[in-house]
Design an enzyme around this catalytic site. Structure first.
Site, PDB file in Angstrom:
ATOM      1  N   ASN A 147       0.792  -1.230   0.000  1.00  0.00           N
ATOM      2  CA  ASN A 147       0.000   0.000   0.000  1.00  0.00           C
ATOM      3  C   ASN A 147       0.824   1.279   0.000  1.00  0.00           C
ATOM      4  O   ASN A 147       0.368   2.311  -0.486  1.00  0.00           O
ATOM      5  CB  ASN A 147      -0.983  -0.007   1.179  1.00  0.00           C
ATOM      6  CG  ASN A 147      -0.308  -0.181   2.507  1.00  0.00           C
ATOM      7  OD1 ASN A 147       0.546  -1.037   2.675  1.00  0.00           O
ATOM      8  ND2 ASN A 147      -0.677   0.619   3.481  1.00  0.00           N
ATOM      9  N   GLU A 243       4.198  -3.964  12.559  1.00  0.00           N
ATOM     10  CA  GLU A 243       3.049  -3.075  12.389  1.00  0.00           C
ATOM     11  C   GLU A 243       2.018  -3.874  11.621  1.00  0.00           C
ATOM     12  O   GLU A 243       2.192  -4.164  10.440  1.00  0.00           O
ATOM     13  CB  GLU A 243       3.472  -1.806  11.647  1.00  0.00           C
ATOM     14  CG  GLU A 243       2.469  -0.662  11.796  1.00  0.00           C
ATOM     15  CD  GLU A 243       1.316  -0.781  10.823  1.00  0.00           C
ATOM     16  OE1 GLU A 243       0.244  -1.286  11.240  1.00  0.00           O
ATOM     17  OE2 GLU A 243       1.477  -0.396   9.668  1.00  0.00           O
ATOM     18  N   CYS A 277      -3.280   1.367   6.772  1.00  0.00           N
ATOM     19  CA  CYS A 277      -3.443   0.851   8.132  1.00  0.00           C
ATOM     20  C   CYS A 277      -4.086   1.873   9.069  1.00  0.00           C
ATOM     21  O   CYS A 277      -4.645   1.504  10.099  1.00  0.00           O
ATOM     22  CB  CYS A 277      -2.105   0.385   8.694  1.00  0.00           C
ATOM     23  SG  CYS A 277      -0.812   1.637   8.656  1.00  0.00           S
TER      24      CYS A 277
END
Length: 470
Positions: A147, A243, A277
């Site tokens: 992303n 993460e 995210c």
């Protein structure tokens, strides 16, 4: 691929497709297990070279890489937009952030400091003095997602070089081109060979070798929760920074500026087709303003322009693949079949999924409990802040959250009670600068990124104590 400072080709290739029309963008070499082992063997020497680089050399290389990217900004932006989901406008912003990440890395390289230690605080240690300093951990394996295919790689490579480590990057197999261009920037900047490798390939072919090798001293992973948990089980005794995504809430109270909240949250929900995210997923609105907020929010979401990534007029492009758009479609259908209301969107055209807003979504649906990673938000009316906080915390994620209020006491209560790694006041959850500590709790991961804080993760303290005679 960029293997220990050399560009190499292999007989097997990965094909990179533009998700907008499924056209072939490029073919890149696919690494095998031998390539991984070779990269690691070379990185053992590279780690020694990196650790011995002077601070001014590290600074010069990082600044030069940033300058190279700045001078070729449109090339980098075009590559990001071609291989991924971002519009050209979104891609340009990512390139700017990558340049900033490398600049900050250069600045932080000069601030890797230790402290003196008062050993004489302990009786019997009056004749001792010393300090601690931080030393590089060695070889870092970085596994990055699709992303943010350039800046998220820079967030691992920049701090690693600033702190004197070698690093092996395994980018997402669907978006390897941007990471390879970052390697090119460091090659042009004069980074010594063997310090950096960017190896493209399928995770099933090379992932375990990279994760489990004893010479790898740290794994820095950005991706999904299930994959992160699998890596943790396989990695063994290594440092890890994870993460792992989110299900970000935003609270809107009755005293908020509704127009500003709507503007911010729409952007926070649908930027990069929601494949972020930090993307807003759940919105809790105080009941006194629920109808007003909902009408304005839905109207603005309907105005979001979906289409060609390279059009300057487009707000949102496709998802990373038609398969992902089909997954989102199934999650939305699950909610609708169980009584949710569709306020706008719910339309899929190939890999495009239009901005979608729902309310009355049952609490056991995937859209409420899991990370949607797509352009879908749910709205829910709440009577007060305490209930909003409870609902916000009632998932297995805790990356970032937002709250809109003009009451400082409400803001401070949210700061104290929301179980997240970052809280944005009068902003959506989707706000970040590259210098701040970034990470979450619960299923959102462990450790922190953000250049200064990544450097702390990538170094260890060494204590030095002198015993002196009277």
């Amino acid at each position: 691929m960029f293997l220990a400072g050399e560009w190499v080709e292999r007989d097997k290739y990965l094909e990179v497709y533009n998700p907008q029309d499924n056209s072939l963008v490029a073919s890149v070499s696919a690494a095998n297990e031998k390539d991984v082992l070779h990269a690691i063997e070379e990185a053992i020497e590279g780690a020694e070279v990196a650790a011995n680089m002077s601070v001014h050399e590290r600074i010069s290389i990082l600044d030069s890489a940033a300058n190279w990217i700045k001078n070729n900004k449109e090339k980098y932006a075009t590559t990001i937009a071609l291989e991924g989901s971002k519009t050209i406008k979104e891609a340009r912003k990512e390139v700017s952030r990558c340049i900033e990440t490398l600049r900050i890395s250069a600045e932080e390289a000069r601030r890797i400091n230790g402290e003196t230690i008062s050993f004489d605080q302990m009786p019997g240690s009056e004749n001792r003095l010393g300090y601690y300093y931080r030393f590089p951990i060695g070889i870092i394996a970085a596994i990055t997602p699709f992303n943010d295919p350039l800046n998220l790689v820079a967030h691992k490579v920049g701090p690693a070089i600033a702190s004197g480590n070698a690093i092996i990057v395994k980018p997402a197999s669907v978006t390897p081109l941007s990471a390879l261009l970052l390697a090119e920037a460091f090659e042009k900047a004069g980074l010594p060979s063997k310090v950096l490798s960017v190896i493209s390939g399928n995770t099933r072919d090379i992932g375990d070798s990279l994760i489990t090798h004893p010479a790898i001293r740290m794994i820095s992973f950005t991706g999904g929760l299930a994959t992160g948990e699998s890596i943790m089980k396989k990695a063994g005794l290594k440092k890890t920074s994870m993460e792992l995504g989110a299900n970000s809430p935003v609270i809107v109270l009755e005293d908020a500026n509704i127009d500003e909240a709507v503007k911010s949250i729409v952007s926070g929900a649908f930027w990069a087709a929601g494949q972020n995210c930090l993307s807003v997923q759940r919105i809790y609105i105080q009941e006194e303003i629920y109808q007003d907020f909902t009408e304005k929010f839905v109207n603005r979401a309907k105005q979001y322009r979906v289409g060609d990534k390279f059009s300057e007029e487009t707000d949102m492009g496709p998802m990373i693949s038609e398969k992902e758009a089909q997954r989102i479609e199934s999650w939305v259908n699950e909610a609708l079949e169980n009584g949710a209301n569709l306020l706008c969107g719910g339309v899929r055209k190939g890999a495009f999924y239009y901005p979608t807003v729902l309310d009355n979504v049952p609490l056991d649906c995937k859209l409420v409990n899991e990370e949607v990673f797509g352009p879908v938000v749910t709205l829910q009316s709440v009577s007060n802040l305490d209930i909003a906080i409870k609902k916000s915390n009632d998932v297995n994620f805790g990356l970032q959250a937002g709250i809109f209020t003009n009451n400082i006491e409400n803001a401070l209560k949210a700061v104290q009670k929301l179980n997240v790694g970052g809280i944005m006041i009068n902003d959506s959850s989707d706000y970040r600068i590259d210098a701040m500590p970034f990470g979450g709790i619960k299923g959102s991961g462990i450790g922190r990124e953000g250049v200064k804080f990544a450097i702390q993760e990538m170094t260890e303290p060494k204590v030095v104590c002198f015993k002196v005679s009277n």
